[in-house]
Enzyme design. Structure first.
Site, PDB file in Angstrom:
ATOM      1  N   ASN A 141       0.848  -1.193   0.000  1.00 18.89           N
ATOM      2  CA  ASN A 141       0.000   0.000   0.000  1.00 18.89           C
ATOM      3  C   ASN A 141       0.885   1.246   0.000  1.00 18.89           C
ATOM      4  O   ASN A 141       1.344   1.706   1.030  1.00 18.89           O
ATOM      5  CB  ASN A 141      -0.914  -0.008   1.235  1.00 18.89           C
ATOM      6  CG  ASN A 141      -1.953   1.097   1.189  1.00 18.89           C
ATOM      7  OD1 ASN A 141      -1.985   1.898   0.239  1.00 18.89           O
ATOM      8  ND2 ASN A 141      -2.806   1.145   2.186  1.00 18.89           N
ATOM      9  N   ASN A 146      -5.675   6.640  -1.205  1.00 22.50           N
ATOM     10  CA  ASN A 146      -6.617   6.147  -2.217  1.00 22.50           C
ATOM     11  C   ASN A 146      -7.320   4.849  -1.794  1.00 22.50           C
ATOM     12  O   ASN A 146      -7.990   4.212  -2.596  1.00 22.50           O
ATOM     13  CB  ASN A 146      -5.911   5.964  -3.576  1.00 22.50           C
ATOM     14  CG  ASN A 146      -4.824   4.896  -3.520  1.00 22.50           C
ATOM     15  OD1 ASN A 146      -4.723   4.149  -2.542  1.00 22.50           O
ATOM     16  ND2 ASN A 146      -4.011   4.825  -4.558  1.00 22.50           N
ATOM     17  N   ASP A 147      -7.176   4.460  -0.534  1.00 18.28           N
ATOM     18  CA  ASP A 147      -7.800   3.210  -0.087  1.00 18.28           C
ATOM     19  C   ASP A 147      -9.326   3.260  -0.263  1.00 18.28           C
ATOM     20  O   ASP A 147      -9.947   2.274  -0.649  1.00 18.28           O
ATOM     21  CB  ASP A 147      -7.467   2.919   1.385  1.00 18.28           C
ATOM     22  CG  ASP A 147      -5.981   2.586   1.561  1.00 18.28           C
ATOM     23  OD1 ASP A 147      -5.249   2.625   0.549  1.00 18.28           O
ATOM     24  OD2 ASP A 147      -5.569   2.308   2.697  1.00 18.28           O
ATOM     25  N   GLY A 166      -6.129  -2.170   0.298  1.00 18.38           N
ATOM     26  CA  GLY A 166      -5.483  -0.882   0.032  1.00 18.38           C
ATOM     27  C   GLY A 166      -4.216  -0.914  -0.799  1.00 18.38           C
ATOM     28  O   GLY A 166      -3.632   0.134  -1.089  1.00 18.38           O
ATOM     29  N   ASP A 168      -1.727  -0.886  -3.957  1.00 18.00           N
ATOM     30  CA  ASP A 168      -1.903  -0.044  -5.149  1.00 18.00           C
ATOM     31  C   ASP A 168      -0.651  -0.008  -6.023  1.00 18.00           C
ATOM     32  O   ASP A 168       0.371  -0.635  -5.699  1.00 18.00           O
ATOM     33  CB  ASP A 168      -2.315   1.376  -4.730  1.00 18.00           C
ATOM     34  CG  ASP A 168      -1.412   1.937  -3.641  1.00 18.00           C
ATOM     35  OD1 ASP A 168      -0.205   1.639  -3.667  1.00 18.00           O
ATOM     36  OD2 ASP A 168      -1.916   2.659  -2.755  1.00 18.00           O
ATOM     37  N   ASP A 333      -7.615 -14.692 -18.886  1.00 16.80           N
ATOM     38  CA  ASP A 333      -8.361 -15.490 -17.914  1.00 16.80           C
ATOM     39  C   ASP A 333      -9.275 -16.498 -18.628  1.00 16.80           C
ATOM     40  O   ASP A 333      -9.656 -16.303 -19.777  1.00 16.80           O
ATOM     41  CB  ASP A 333      -9.220 -14.505 -17.103  1.00 16.80           C
ATOM     42  CG  ASP A 333      -9.844 -15.119 -15.881  1.00 16.80           C
ATOM     43  OD1 ASP A 333      -9.098 -15.670 -15.069  1.00 16.80           O
ATOM     44  OD2 ASP A 333     -11.077 -15.031 -15.733  1.00 16.80           O
ATOM     45  N   GLU A 362      -5.200 -19.079 -19.624  1.00 11.65           N
ATOM     46  CA  GLU A 362      -5.527 -19.953 -18.497  1.00 11.65           C
ATOM     47  C   GLU A 362      -6.517 -21.017 -18.966  1.00 11.65           C
ATOM     48  O   GLU A 362      -7.726 -20.807 -18.928  1.00 11.65           O
ATOM     49  CB  GLU A 362      -6.142 -19.146 -17.345  1.00 11.65           C
ATOM     50  CG  GLU A 362      -6.434 -19.987 -16.121  1.00 11.65           C
ATOM     51  CD  GLU A 362      -7.594 -19.466 -15.261  1.00 11.65           C
ATOM     52  OE1 GLU A 362      -7.625 -19.810 -14.078  1.00 11.65           O
ATOM     53  OE2 GLU A 362      -8.453 -18.731 -15.768  1.00 11.65           O
TER      54      GLU A 362
HETATM   55 CA    CA Z   1      -3.779   2.476  -1.257  1.00 11.71          CA
END
Ligand code: CA
Length: 619
Positions: A141, A146-147, A166, A168, A333, A362
């Site tokens: 984090n 920006n959480d 959180g 980033d 994916d 995948e």
């Molecule tokens: Ca963050």
């Protein structure tokens, strides 16, 4: 009479106002939001979204841009514009005017950018690479600010194992030196695109805006700078994409361009997750339809790539991210879940623009032939050609997870590794297979091997020296544990030290336990040696049937030979090398990569109990 005419006038005015109001035309967004001049494919399909946009007549007046076709669809709020960009179109900004009654009702400034001319971009990945998979919400984090973000439904809650924690882009950026020191060369990030879903948004697989990095990770610009930064440190970046589904919270959720934009069912119908039905010659239509058209989850809408607009939308989106951010590769994916012909078409389009690019799919299937179906150049009996450049080795992952827990016998222990590799004849390009011991979807490797560091060393030595391109899951290098049945949060825990208030910082040797340092240092030595050893990267593999609990193989490249011995027993083994003479050739000396031990005579090699030995041979 007077009253009546007055009423008529009022009614007329009301209707006019209502009509004007209903007909108000606006442009909310155009996807892709910008494009480039000088692409190899000169077609571009713009999806215009805005109130009553279908009532307008779009026009473009810009040299080199030809508005070839305007397509109206079921919803009045969409228009699809087919544009042809001529070879001599110069980069610049032009207006797309949306006219009604010959008057401009709305305008959108569209930009045709200049392509990045850096010749080192989009070169893909290969056997010289080791990929590090990390989950952006769970790694580091860098910006607690920006959480929580105003528009985003889910707020950070580190005490919830399935909540947002959180992590980033700033956090990942701050750990690139750690990754370089460890010796990996490429980073695969679980999806970073916006997931504005009320819960479980941290994993990233329910995208709600294909053109936007989730604001809790950073901005689009932050991502572009991150890729640049990674490149400047010699690290490649692989972006995770999902063409099978999107989050049900996507902006168009209440206003789809057309009803069959998604695969619709009378009631919620889940995929049967049986990827094998797509290649199964005996599959029923019932099972196949459920597999491909069933929804992956209630929060993940199944996309209908049979619709040309949807197909173009997805194809252009991936090319947009490659061009915009300078990606080195894509991890796709749930590869067998979208329509396979669409996937082949997508791969052709990507390789048309970027011939050296790599995409790893995948295809989560337990048998080699089922996985091989998806790898490019494979001769499939049904005529299917995927054009996919890389696949993950799920069969070998299952074998690695068992081999070092078992006693050695005819079909147990390292014989499992030997068996899986011996079936490589089903693959057109076995070197393009990505090998791994764990990832974000299953038990952590250290848990699978009963937290035994000797088994860890054996497995890592094997993965880094056998064929293929190795991939490590974040935290495996510091022996993180986790069980899938306890919930996905348990296998996706925060990397210790990624948060300012963490007790231990495992990004530093001081913050790691002795056992963690032993694992980290072992892997670091192995990876940094691997970085500059072409025999291990590109050499021809020759292996020998495991004997007395020791699996021996060689990698040979030009005149360089590496010998690997994996002793999977609890006793020291003295290995007589006579039966390996075809691989040893006229080499007479050796040096251990892991211990620096030297040999002047290769006749007998002593391998400690439950240990790997990697020896560079010389004359
Ligand atoms: Ca963050």
């Amino acid at each position: 009479m007077k009253i009546l005419s007055k009423s008529i006038i009022i009614l007329f005015l009301m209707l006019t106002v209502a009509h004007l109001f209903a007909a108000k035309i606006s442009v909310e967004r155009i996807d892709p939001p910008f494009w480039w001049a000088g692409m190899k494919n000169n077609n571009l399909q713009l999806m215009v979204y805005g109130s009553n946009i279908s009532d307008s007549k779009p026009t473009i007046d810009f040299k080199g841009i030809h508005l070839k076709e305007v397509i109206h669809v079921e919803s009045h709020n969409y228009l699809f514009l087919n544009i042809v960009i001529s070879e001599d179109a110069i980069p610049g900004t032009f207006d797309i005017d949306f006219k009604k009654c010959n008057k401009v009702a709305a305008t959108y400034q569209y930009e045709l950018k200049e392509r990045n001319q850096n010749p080192n971009l989009h070169k893909g990945f290969d056997n010289s690479d080791v990929i590090y998979l990390l989950m952006p919400d769970r790694f580091s984090n860098g910006t607690p600010d920006n959480d929580d973000m105003p528009r985003m439904l889910e707020k950070a809650n580190r005490s919830n194992p399935n909540g947002r924690h959180g992590g980033d882009i700033a956090g990942i950026n701050s750990k690139l030196d750690y990754l370089n020191d460890l010796g990996v060369t490429a980073i695969w990030l679980n999806p970073l695109l916006e997931n504005n879903m009320p819960a479980y948004s941290y994993h990233g697989y329910a995208v709600t805006d294909l053109y936007k990095i989730d604001s809790r990770y950073g901005t689009n610009d932050d991502f572009v700078k991150f890729v640049e930064n990674a490149h400047s440190k010699g690290l490649k970046v692989i972006m995770d994409m999902i063409f099978n589904h999107l989050g049900t919270g996507y902006y168009w959720k209440d206003d789809l361009p057309m009803q069959d934009w998604y695969n619709q069912w009378p009631e919620f119908t889940r995929s049967n997750y049986r990827g094998g039905t797509v290649s199964d010659p005996y599959a029923s239509e019932y099972d196949y339809n459920k597999m491909v058209k069933g929804w992956f989850d209630v929060t993940m809408a199944d996309l209908n790539q049979d619709i040309e607009f949807m197909a173009n939308f997805l194809i252009q989106n991936s090319i947009w991210w490659i061009e915009y951010s300078g990606l080195d590769g894509i991890r796709q994916d749930t590869y067998p879940y979208p329509y396979k012909d669409f996937m082949a078409k997508w791969m052709q389009r990507v390789l048309e623009e970027y011939p050296d690019f790599n995409v790893v799919g995948e295809a989560w299937l337990s048998q080699s032939p089922a996985v091989a179906y998806w790898l490019n150049n494979n001769t499939n009996k049904d005529g299917y050609k995927s054009h996919l450049t890389n696949v993950f080795d799920f069969p070998l992952m299952y074998a690695i997870s068992k081999a070092f827990n078992e006693d050695e016998d005819w079909s147990t222990g390292t014989a499992q590794l030997y068996e899986v590799l011996s079936q490589d004849y089903v693959y057109s390009m076995p070197d393009n297979i990505v090998t791994f011991a764990d990832n974000h979807d299953g038990d952590r490797f250290y848990t699978k091997i009963d937290e035994d560091i000797n088994k860890f060393k054996l497995a890592m030595a094997f993965m880094m020296t056998t064929r293929g391109i190795p991939q490590i899951y974040y935290g495996t290098e510091i022996l993180m544990t986790g069980e899938e049945h306890k919930g996905h949060g348990d296998i996706r825990k925060d990397f210790p030290g990624g948060w300012a208030d963490d007790e231990n910082n495992a990004f530093t040797s001081a913050g790691r336990s002795d056992e963690q340092n032993e694992a980290f240092n072992f892997l670091r030595r192995l990876l940094n040696w691997r970085k500059s050893n072409p025999a291990i990267q590109f050499g021809k593999l020759t292996h020998y049937i495991p004997e007395n609990g020791v699996y021996v193989y060689f990698k040979n490249y030009n005149n360089s030979t590496v010998m690997v011995l994996l002793n999977n027993t609890s006793e020291i083994r003295k290995v007589d090398t006579k039966r390996f003479s075809e691989s040893i050739g006229d080499n007479t000396k050796g040096r251990s990569v892991l211990t620096r031990q030297g040999w002047d005579n290769l006749d007998i090699i002593e391998v400690p109990a439950k240990s790997p030995m990697i020896i560079e041979l010389s004359k």
